[in-house]
Design a protein around this motif. Sequence first.
Motif, PDB file in Angstrom:
ATOM      1  N   ILE A 150      34.720  41.119  40.920  1.00  0.00           N
ATOM      2  CA  ILE A 150      36.015  40.756  41.473  1.00  0.00           C
ATOM      3  C   ILE A 150      36.849  40.057  40.420  1.00  0.00           C
ATOM      4  O   ILE A 150      38.036  40.295  40.275  1.00  0.00           O
ATOM      5  CB  ILE A 150      35.828  39.838  42.702  1.00  0.00           C
ATOM      6  CG1 ILE A 150      35.235  40.645  43.862  1.00  0.00           C
ATOM      7  CG2 ILE A 150      37.137  39.207  43.125  1.00  0.00           C
ATOM      8  CD1 ILE A 150      34.757  39.794  45.000  1.00  0.00           C
ATOM      9  N   VAL A 151      36.200  39.196  39.652  1.00  0.00           N
ATOM     10  CA  VAL A 151      36.944  38.399  38.697  1.00  0.00           C
ATOM     11  C   VAL A 151      37.194  39.140  37.404  1.00  0.00           C
ATOM     12  O   VAL A 151      38.285  39.092  36.855  1.00  0.00           O
ATOM     13  CB  VAL A 151      36.179  37.086  38.409  1.00  0.00           C
ATOM     14  CG1 VAL A 151      36.866  36.287  37.323  1.00  0.00           C
ATOM     15  CG2 VAL A 151      36.080  36.259  39.680  1.00  0.00           C
ATOM     16  N   THR A 161      37.314  44.735  37.739  1.00  0.00           N
ATOM     17  CA  THR A 161      37.803  45.338  38.966  1.00  0.00           C
ATOM     18  C   THR A 161      38.500  46.664  38.741  1.00  0.00           C
ATOM     19  O   THR A 161      39.016  46.954  37.677  1.00  0.00           O
ATOM     20  CB  THR A 161      38.810  44.402  39.659  1.00  0.00           C
ATOM     21  OG1 THR A 161      39.900  44.176  38.772  1.00  0.00           O
ATOM     22  CG2 THR A 161      38.173  43.099  40.031  1.00  0.00           C
ATOM     23  N   ASN A 165      41.385  48.735  41.351  1.00  0.00           N
ATOM     24  CA  ASN A 165      42.258  48.285  42.431  1.00  0.00           C
ATOM     25  C   ASN A 165      42.342  49.264  43.591  1.00  0.00           C
ATOM     26  O   ASN A 165      43.193  49.134  44.445  1.00  0.00           O
ATOM     27  CB  ASN A 165      43.668  48.031  41.882  1.00  0.00           C
ATOM     28  CG  ASN A 165      43.681  46.866  40.925  1.00  0.00           C
ATOM     29  OD1 ASN A 165      43.031  45.854  41.184  1.00  0.00           O
ATOM     30  ND2 ASN A 165      44.377  47.000  39.817  1.00  0.00           N
ATOM     31  N   TYR A 203      36.866  29.807  39.921  1.00  0.00           N
ATOM     32  CA  TYR A 203      37.235  30.953  40.746  1.00  0.00           C
ATOM     33  C   TYR A 203      37.674  30.570  42.153  1.00  0.00           C
ATOM     34  O   TYR A 203      37.648  31.378  43.076  1.00  0.00           O
ATOM     35  CB  TYR A 203      36.065  31.949  40.796  1.00  0.00           C
ATOM     36  CG  TYR A 203      35.792  32.560  39.447  1.00  0.00           C
ATOM     37  CD1 TYR A 203      36.785  33.256  38.758  1.00  0.00           C
ATOM     38  CD2 TYR A 203      34.553  32.417  38.845  1.00  0.00           C
ATOM     39  CE1 TYR A 203      36.549  33.805  37.511  1.00  0.00           C
ATOM     40  CE2 TYR A 203      34.302  32.963  37.595  1.00  0.00           C
ATOM     41  CZ  TYR A 203      35.304  33.648  36.934  1.00  0.00           C
ATOM     42  OH  TYR A 203      35.068  34.194  35.697  1.00  0.00           O
ATOM     43  N   THR A 219      40.575  30.182  43.280  1.00  0.00           N
ATOM     44  CA  THR A 219      41.737  30.939  43.752  1.00  0.00           C
ATOM     45  C   THR A 219      41.340  32.342  44.208  1.00  0.00           C
ATOM     46  O   THR A 219      42.076  32.978  44.970  1.00  0.00           O
ATOM     47  CB  THR A 219      42.811  31.045  42.659  1.00  0.00           C
ATOM     48  OG1 THR A 219      42.250  31.675  41.507  1.00  0.00           O
ATOM     49  CG2 THR A 219      43.335  29.673  42.281  1.00  0.00           C
ATOM     50  N   ALA A 220      40.180  32.826  43.757  1.00  0.00           N
ATOM     51  CA  ALA A 220      39.720  34.165  44.144  1.00  0.00           C
ATOM     52  C   ALA A 220      38.758  34.129  45.318  1.00  0.00           C
ATOM     53  O   ALA A 220      38.642  35.109  46.062  1.00  0.00           O
ATOM     54  CB  ALA A 220      39.040  34.850  42.957  1.00  0.00           C
ATOM     55  N   ILE A 221      38.062  32.993  45.472  1.00  0.00           N
ATOM     56  CA  ILE A 221      37.041  32.866  46.507  1.00  0.00           C
ATOM     57  C   ILE A 221      37.312  31.626  47.340  1.00  0.00           C
ATOM     58  O   ILE A 221      37.564  30.550  46.805  1.00  0.00           O
ATOM     59  CB  ILE A 221      35.641  32.728  45.879  1.00  0.00           C
ATOM     60  CG1 ILE A 221      35.318  33.919  44.988  1.00  0.00           C
ATOM     61  CG2 ILE A 221      34.570  32.568  46.954  1.00  0.00           C
ATOM     62  CD1 ILE A 221      35.200  35.227  45.727  1.00  0.00           C
ATOM     63  N   PRO A 249      35.499  36.177  49.463  1.00  0.00           N
ATOM     64  CA  PRO A 249      36.514  36.703  48.554  1.00  0.00           C
ATOM     65  C   PRO A 249      37.829  36.875  49.307  1.00  0.00           C
ATOM     66  O   PRO A 249      37.854  37.410  50.415  1.00  0.00           O
ATOM     67  CB  PRO A 249      35.935  38.060  48.114  1.00  0.00           C
ATOM     68  CG  PRO A 249      34.458  37.903  48.310  1.00  0.00           C
ATOM     69  CD  PRO A 249      34.314  37.044  49.538  1.00  0.00           C
ATOM     70  N   ARG A 250      38.899  36.396  48.721  1.00  0.00           N
ATOM     71  CA  ARG A 250      40.190  36.443  49.406  1.00  0.00           C
ATOM     72  C   ARG A 250      40.663  37.889  49.587  1.00  0.00           C
ATOM     73  O   ARG A 250      40.456  38.738  48.727  1.00  0.00           O
ATOM     74  CB  ARG A 250      41.235  35.634  48.629  1.00  0.00           C
ATOM     75  CG  ARG A 250      40.872  34.148  48.541  1.00  0.00           C
ATOM     76  CD  ARG A 250      41.936  33.354  47.814  1.00  0.00           C
ATOM     77  NE  ARG A 250      41.471  31.997  47.518  1.00  0.00           N
ATOM     78  CZ  ARG A 250      41.508  30.983  48.375  1.00  0.00           C
ATOM     79  NH1 ARG A 250      42.016  31.178  49.587  1.00  0.00           N
ATOM     80  NH2 ARG A 250      41.062  29.787  48.023  1.00  0.00           N
ATOM     81  N   HIS A 251      41.285  38.141  50.729  1.00  0.00           N
ATOM     82  CA  HIS A 251      41.886  39.436  51.047  1.00  0.00           C
ATOM     83  C   HIS A 251      40.847  40.541  51.173  1.00  0.00           C
ATOM     84  O   HIS A 251      41.145  41.717  50.945  1.00  0.00           O
ATOM     85  CB  HIS A 251      42.944  39.824  50.004  1.00  0.00           C
ATOM     86  CG  HIS A 251      43.881  38.716  49.658  1.00  0.00           C
ATOM     87  ND1 HIS A 251      44.687  38.111  50.596  1.00  0.00           N
ATOM     88  CD2 HIS A 251      44.119  38.077  48.480  1.00  0.00           C
ATOM     89  CE1 HIS A 251      45.391  37.147  50.010  1.00  0.00           C
ATOM     90  NE2 HIS A 251      45.057  37.119  48.727  1.00  0.00           N
ATOM     91  N   GLN A 252      39.594  40.192  51.515  1.00  0.00           N
ATOM     92  CA  GLN A 252      38.565  41.198  51.738  1.00  0.00           C
ATOM     93  C   GLN A 252      37.723  40.789  52.934  1.00  0.00           C
ATOM     94  O   GLN A 252      37.575  39.599  53.216  1.00  0.00           O
ATOM     95  CB  GLN A 252      37.628  41.313  50.530  1.00  0.00           C
ATOM     96  CG  GLN A 252      38.259  41.849  49.277  1.00  0.00           C
ATOM     97  CD  GLN A 252      37.200  42.055  48.216  1.00  0.00           C
ATOM     98  OE1 GLN A 252      36.231  42.776  48.423  1.00  0.00           O
ATOM     99  NE2 GLN A 252      37.368  41.411  47.084  1.00  0.00           N
TER     100      GLN A 252
END
Length: 201
Positions: free
Chosen positions: A8-9, A12, A14, A129, A131-133, A151-154
Amino acid sequence: MSVTLSGIVGCTTNSGEPTRDRTSASASHPSTPASIRQVDANGKRLPFNTVFPDRWSNLNDGSSYEPCTALSGEELEALGLNQRSATDGANANMQTSRGCDWRYRDSNTAILSQGVGNDLPLEDYKNKYSTAIEWQYDTSIQGRSVAVGYPRHQDACTTAVQSGSAIVTTTAILFINPPPRDQVCAKAIAFTKATIDKMPP
């Protein structure tokens, strides 16, 4: 997208699709699988032919742990995974994350991914991380600290544990009609429990 946290970090795509076409990657690299390392640090064969000569690199060599060979086929099946579905977590040569993706037997749109990549110690990693998680809590598995987050947005859940100077991430992701998040986390945590004793401290 590669669904390991390291993926993810740092690794990736998209598309968000649960499948990946490796044909272009293979065609664009002049090396052949026969000339590329296909075994882990203990000489155990990967469950696929990798086309990447730098699948093992100074970006992911902080732990000798290899997700793709950690469990037997029977152990994978016991966790609900299709042992024959293993695919390389890498989408390009020399990626930060080295690992595998598996599909669940009862759903082609549910994937379990585990990857290892060199990184900061666990607490610093979580901050890096954040901001991502969405980190939820830490738990202890066999006396080792394991971070659990979304994980954000998932519709996914990730665990992270330190192994040497690397972080091993395990992510369960369901693309269609996901169950409640705690049930998704139960899948990621179950795989972490099954493999943590194979990860060097």
